[in-house]
Motif scaffolding. Structure first.
Motif, PDB file in Angstrom:
ATOM      1  N   GLU A 100       0.857  -3.168  -1.271  1.00 28.44           N
ATOM      2  CA  GLU A 100       0.044  -2.286  -0.375  1.00 28.44           C
ATOM      3  C   GLU A 100      -0.203  -2.945   0.782  1.00 28.44           C
ATOM      4  O   GLU A 100      -0.826  -4.208   0.852  1.00 28.44           O
ATOM      5  CB  GLU A 100      -1.426  -1.897  -1.184  1.00 28.44           C
ATOM      6  N   LEU A 101      -0.001  -2.674   1.832  1.00 29.55           N
ATOM      7  CA  LEU A 101      -0.558  -3.258   3.338  1.00 29.55           C
ATOM      8  C   LEU A 101      -1.522  -2.483   3.809  1.00 29.55           C
ATOM      9  O   LEU A 101      -1.354  -1.175   4.056  1.00 29.55           O
ATOM     10  CB  LEU A 101       0.766  -3.123   4.156  1.00 29.55           C
ATOM     11  N   GLU A 102      -2.391  -3.209   4.417  1.00 31.06           N
ATOM     12  CA  GLU A 102      -3.233  -2.482   5.546  1.00 31.06           C
ATOM     13  C   GLU A 102      -2.989  -2.995   6.932  1.00 31.06           C
ATOM     14  O   GLU A 102      -2.854  -4.237   7.284  1.00 31.06           O
ATOM     15  CB  GLU A 102      -4.789  -2.821   5.138  1.00 31.06           C
ATOM     16  N   VAL A 103      -2.399  -2.018   7.620  1.00 30.75           N
ATOM     17  CA  VAL A 103      -2.108  -2.411   9.185  1.00 30.75           C
ATOM     18  C   VAL A 103      -3.136  -2.778  10.021  1.00 30.75           C
ATOM     19  O   VAL A 103      -4.275  -2.335  10.037  1.00 30.75           O
ATOM     20  CB  VAL A 103      -1.390  -0.827   9.744  1.00 30.75           C
ATOM     21  N   ARG A 104      -2.796  -3.989  10.356  1.00 34.50           N
ATOM     22  CA  ARG A 104      -3.886  -4.689  11.129  1.00 34.50           C
ATOM     23  C   ARG A 104      -4.438  -4.024  12.293  1.00 34.50           C
ATOM     24  O   ARG A 104      -5.643  -4.091  12.506  1.00 34.50           O
ATOM     25  CB  ARG A 104      -3.307  -6.109  11.807  1.00 34.50           C
ATOM     26  N   LEU A 149      -1.976  -7.092   1.137  1.00 37.52           N
ATOM     27  CA  LEU A 149      -2.361  -7.908   2.284  1.00 37.52           C
ATOM     28  C   LEU A 149      -3.098  -7.176   3.057  1.00 37.52           C
ATOM     29  O   LEU A 149      -2.707  -5.843   3.328  1.00 37.52           O
ATOM     30  CB  LEU A 149      -0.925  -8.030   2.822  1.00 37.52           C
ATOM     31  N   ARG A 150      -4.073  -7.718   3.486  1.00 39.80           N
ATOM     32  CA  ARG A 150      -5.230  -7.005   4.403  1.00 39.80           C
ATOM     33  C   ARG A 150      -5.436  -8.064   5.587  1.00 39.80           C
ATOM     34  O   ARG A 150      -5.031  -9.177   5.594  1.00 39.80           O
ATOM     35  CB  ARG A 150      -6.625  -6.850   3.779  1.00 39.80           C
ATOM     36  N   PRO A 151      -5.959  -7.495   6.616  1.00 39.10           N
ATOM     37  CA  PRO A 151      -6.379  -8.328   7.902  1.00 39.10           C
ATOM     38  C   PRO A 151      -7.503  -9.072   7.329  1.00 39.10           C
ATOM     39  O   PRO A 151      -8.106  -8.921   6.522  1.00 39.10           O
ATOM     40  CB  PRO A 151      -7.078  -7.173   9.005  1.00 39.10           C
ATOM     41  N   GLY A 152      -7.614 -10.329   8.128  1.00 39.26           N
ATOM     42  CA  GLY A 152      -8.677 -11.441   7.608  1.00 39.26           C
ATOM     43  C   GLY A 152      -7.907 -12.793   7.709  1.00 39.26           C
ATOM     44  O   GLY A 152      -6.933 -13.048   8.106  1.00 39.26           O
ATOM     45  N   ASP A 153      -9.061 -13.768   7.363  1.00 36.06           N
ATOM     46  CA  ASP A 153      -8.471 -15.233   7.284  1.00 36.06           C
ATOM     47  C   ASP A 153      -8.706 -15.635   5.804  1.00 36.06           C
ATOM     48  O   ASP A 153      -8.948 -14.662   5.108  1.00 36.06           O
ATOM     49  CB  ASP A 153      -9.450 -15.997   8.245  1.00 36.06           C
ATOM     50  N   HIS A 154      -8.582 -16.876   5.697  1.00 36.95           N
ATOM     51  CA  HIS A 154      -8.773 -17.351   4.282  1.00 36.95           C
ATOM     52  C   HIS A 154     -10.072 -17.086   3.526  1.00 36.95           C
ATOM     53  O   HIS A 154     -11.108 -17.209   3.845  1.00 36.95           O
ATOM     54  CB  HIS A 154      -8.652 -18.903   4.268  1.00 36.95           C
ATOM     55  N   ALA A 155      -9.875 -16.139   2.412  1.00 33.91           N
ATOM     56  CA  ALA A 155     -11.037 -15.836   1.715  1.00 33.91           C
ATOM     57  C   ALA A 155     -12.086 -14.683   2.546  1.00 33.91           C
ATOM     58  O   ALA A 155     -13.203 -14.567   1.688  1.00 33.91           O
ATOM     59  CB  ALA A 155     -11.680 -16.978   1.125  1.00 33.91           C
ATOM     60  N   THR A 156     -11.726 -14.289   3.514  1.00 35.40           N
ATOM     61  CA  THR A 156     -12.629 -13.657   4.193  1.00 35.40           C
ATOM     62  C   THR A 156     -12.452 -12.294   3.561  1.00 35.40           C
ATOM     63  O   THR A 156     -13.832 -11.306   3.367  1.00 35.40           O
ATOM     64  CB  THR A 156     -12.258 -13.292   5.473  1.00 35.40           C
ATOM     65  N   GLN A 157     -11.611 -11.667   3.186  1.00 37.84           N
ATOM     66  CA  GLN A 157     -11.551 -10.297   2.671  1.00 37.84           C
ATOM     67  C   GLN A 157     -12.213 -10.083   1.354  1.00 37.84           C
ATOM     68  O   GLN A 157     -12.712  -8.935   1.009  1.00 37.84           O
ATOM     69  CB  GLN A 157     -10.067  -9.666   2.499  1.00 37.84           C
ATOM     70  N   LEU A 191      -1.428 -10.342  -6.767  1.00 39.62           N
ATOM     71  CA  LEU A 191      -1.916 -11.306  -5.496  1.00 39.62           C
ATOM     72  C   LEU A 191      -2.315 -10.603  -4.309  1.00 39.62           C
ATOM     73  O   LEU A 191      -1.922  -9.563  -4.231  1.00 39.62           O
ATOM     74  CB  LEU A 191      -0.245 -11.726  -4.926  1.00 39.62           C
ATOM     75  N   ALA A 192      -3.434 -11.067  -3.737  1.00 39.08           N
ATOM     76  CA  ALA A 192      -3.988 -10.832  -2.588  1.00 39.08           C
ATOM     77  C   ALA A 192      -4.243 -11.811  -1.592  1.00 39.08           C
ATOM     78  O   ALA A 192      -5.073 -12.661  -1.970  1.00 39.08           O
ATOM     79  CB  ALA A 192      -5.441  -9.835  -3.029  1.00 39.08           C
ATOM     80  N   ASN A 193      -3.778 -11.440  -0.407  1.00 39.17           N
ATOM     81  CA  ASN A 193      -3.860 -12.354   0.706  1.00 39.17           C
ATOM     82  C   ASN A 193      -4.108 -11.640   1.991  1.00 39.17           C
ATOM     83  O   ASN A 193      -4.336 -10.591   2.088  1.00 39.17           O
ATOM     84  CB  ASN A 193      -2.720 -13.449   0.646  1.00 39.17           C
ATOM     85  N   ALA A 194      -4.394 -12.511   3.258  1.00 34.19           N
ATOM     86  CA  ALA A 194      -4.814 -11.948   4.223  1.00 34.19           C
ATOM     87  C   ALA A 194      -3.722 -12.287   5.289  1.00 34.19           C
ATOM     88  O   ALA A 194      -2.911 -13.211   5.121  1.00 34.19           O
ATOM     89  CB  ALA A 194      -6.123 -12.546   4.787  1.00 34.19           C
ATOM     90  N   TRP A 195      -3.352 -11.291   6.241  1.00 32.91           N
ATOM     91  CA  TRP A 195      -2.514 -11.599   7.324  1.00 32.91           C
ATOM     92  C   TRP A 195      -2.727 -12.829   8.066  1.00 32.91           C
ATOM     93  O   TRP A 195      -1.767 -13.241   8.534  1.00 32.91           O
ATOM     94  CB  TRP A 195      -2.271 -10.328   8.261  1.00 32.91           C
TER      95      TRP A 195
END
Length: 539
Positions: free
Chosen positions: A328-332, A282-290, A253-257
């Motif tokens: 795995e988290l990418e800190v905003r 989870l990474r910074p971003g919006d829907h499908a932008t990452q 699963l991969a999604n954006a904060w």
């Protein structure tokens, strides 16, 4: 528009099946190494007479990864909302070059595919198995090594495929959803801007079924919501998580904060319920932008992780990172990457802050101790200026330039906003997970909505949005207090040293369909037997 851009990325169109020019003396091994994957456009007929448009990438002869019968692992790729089968051309070619048969199809109801939009309903679910059947019959695909990967709508469909087709051994859901009810109606609040954006993308590219058209109409009008909820429930992978667990499908699963369509809270909840091999990024971003750069054939961390996941669970190869489960988290706020064994390990402790009595300026304290027995009244149905942002734009700005929605906290109108602010944190604060607010509400009308915002406030009073969430109520007796609990969307954010936290509550937000009437009043309170409190998951 995205699909059109990607079509340009197909080098030579169908000519990709041909081997490039080479010297006559080239060895067979050299020929195999230089051959490009074969590419063809196909039509996949379905039992109900519908035809799906699709494209197929097949590995060149001699590409590693085939079994003793010359069959390669299969990756089925449903196109995303409003896109067609050319969306994943760049990734399809890479998959084929790595030894996969890649079959991308335009979901029914969109572009050249027949039928009407089903939004991961029974027809879409049946189409997944039909595409796999066709692929096994018409390509050198291995029935024992079937996987799926998809973006947005395609991401949701991959999880539905894992639930309903036991042949699917591994999936990668990118910016997909687990709970469509939560996506449209979290906090019992209609997510109208997100629904409007999806409808705007769909209008020129797809054909609504009567059921989908009615559902959208009812959502906009706040009408027959139990039926809308049931419609979404049947289209939610979370409804069928027991099936996925029984099948043993490996789930990535991969999604954006800042996903303004499928908020990350539903994904963390779904992840916790899975008992299969699983990974969440989870990474910074919006829907499908990452994932956007990957569709243009550029390097992309999310797609790299997805391919490594497929390599491990479909081919038994790939880097050790591809086999790694966990979170795995990418800190905003800083871009650091953190790895955890499970979501439960993300927050190591909870910091509880009491909401203190507002002073003469309408601002209360946010701290370890706070006086209870107070009430703070605001005008209902009026946007204070504290908002969750703009769908697709706000999360993108946070991802690209670190600029989330902002307010100047001292300038927020006290008539429509209730504010609490902490003392400066000398060493900062590492927020990890979902903050939870408890307070009471006394409203002048039976139904209404509250919106909670948590800000990072600098010395000048400028606040950057850390997280937010809506929560609505109905059937309440006017003038009588009742408890209100709000779980904010999860995040990973480092509050800088010397900054404050600010909590803002109001009753209107353009992102949502709030139900607090204008001219009404809403009072937030902290009774002695249940003091108002903000619980922060921190490290």
């Amino acid at each position: 528009m995205v699909a059109a851009a990607l079509a340009v990325a197909v080098p030579g169109g169908t000519a990709m099946a041909a081997a490039p020019d080479r010297p006559a003396s080239a060895t067979p091994a050299a020929v195999r190494a230089s051959a490009a994957p074969a590419f063809r456009l196909v039509e996949i007929p379905l039992k109900d007479g519908t035809v799906l448009k699709a494209d197929v990438f097949t590995p060149a002869a001699g590409t590693p990864g085939a079994d003793r019968n010359g069959r390669y692992p299969l990756v089925a790729q449903p196109a995303s909302w409003g896109q067609n089968d050319l969306e994943y051309v760049a990734q399809g070619r890479k998959l084929a070059a790595d030894g996969y048969v890649a079959v991308t199809y335009t979901v029914r109801g969109f572009w050249g595919s027949g039928g009407q939009i089903d939004v991961a309903g029974p027809k879409d679910v049946g189409d997944i198995s039909a595409v796999i059947d066709w692929s096994l019959a018409h390509t050198p695909a291995d029935p024992d090594r079937v996987g799926m990967v998809g973006l947005s709508l395609g991401g949701g469909l991959t999880l539905m495929g894992a639930a309903f087709d036991p042949r699917v051994k591994a999936v990668a859901s990118l910016s997909g959803w687990a709970d469509l009810t939560d996506a449209l109606y979290s906090g019992q609040t209609r997510h109208l801007q997100a629904a409007g954006l999806l409808a705007a993308v769909q209008t020129p590219t797809g054909r609504r079924s009567p059921e989908f058209a009615r559902t959208l109409s009812d959502l906009y009008a706040d009408r027959d919501m139990p039926r809308v909820i049931q419609w979404a429930h049947t289209r939610s992978p979370a409804t069928y998580v027991d099936r996925i667990n029984a099948h043993g499908t490996a789930v990535f699963l991969a999604n954006a904060w800042g996903d303004s369509i499928f908020n990350p809270g539903q994904m963390t909840s779904f992840y916790r319920r899975l008992t299969v091999p699983k990974r969440l990024e989870l990474r910074p971003g919006d829907h499908a932008t990452q994932e956007l750069t990957s569709l243009l054939g550029l390097p992309n961390a999310t797609w790299t992780s997805a391919r490594q996941w497929l390599d491990h669970y479909l081919k038994g190869s790939g880097s050790s990172g591809g086999a790694r489960q966990g979170v795995e988290l990418e800190v905003r706020s800083g871009g650091e990457h953190e790895n955890y064994q499970d979501w439960r390990a993300v927050g190591s402790r909870t910091e509880r802050l009491r909401l203190g009595r507002p002073d003469s300026h309408g601002v209360g304290t946010l701290g370890a101790a706070g006086e209870a027995g107070w009430s703070r009244r605001v005008a209902g149905g009026i946007d204070s200026g504290a908002d969750g942002g703009i769908a697709e734009l706000s999360g993108t700005l946070d991802q690209v330039i670190g600029l989330p929605p902002m307010v100047v906290v001292p300038l927020l109108p006290r008539s429509s906003a209730a504010i609490w602010q902490s003392a400066p944190y000398a060493k900062g604060l590492r927020l990890r997970g979902a903050a939870r607010l408890h307070t009471t509400v006394t409203a002048s009308t039976p139904k209404g909505s509250a919106f909670a915002y948590l800000y990072d406030v600098n010395a000048l009073g400028v606040g950057k949005l850390i997280s937010h969430a809506p929560q609505s109520w109905s059937g309440r007796q006017p003038g009588h207090a009742f408890p209100l609990d709000v779980t904010l969307f999860p995040t990973a954010y480092d509050l800088p040293a010397g900054h404050r936290l600010a909590l803002v509550l109001d009753t209107a937000d353009p992102l949502y369909g709030g139900s607090t009437p204008r001219g009404s009043s809403v009072a937030f309170g902290s009774p002695a037997d249940g003091p108002a409190e903000l619980a922060l998951p921190v490290r």
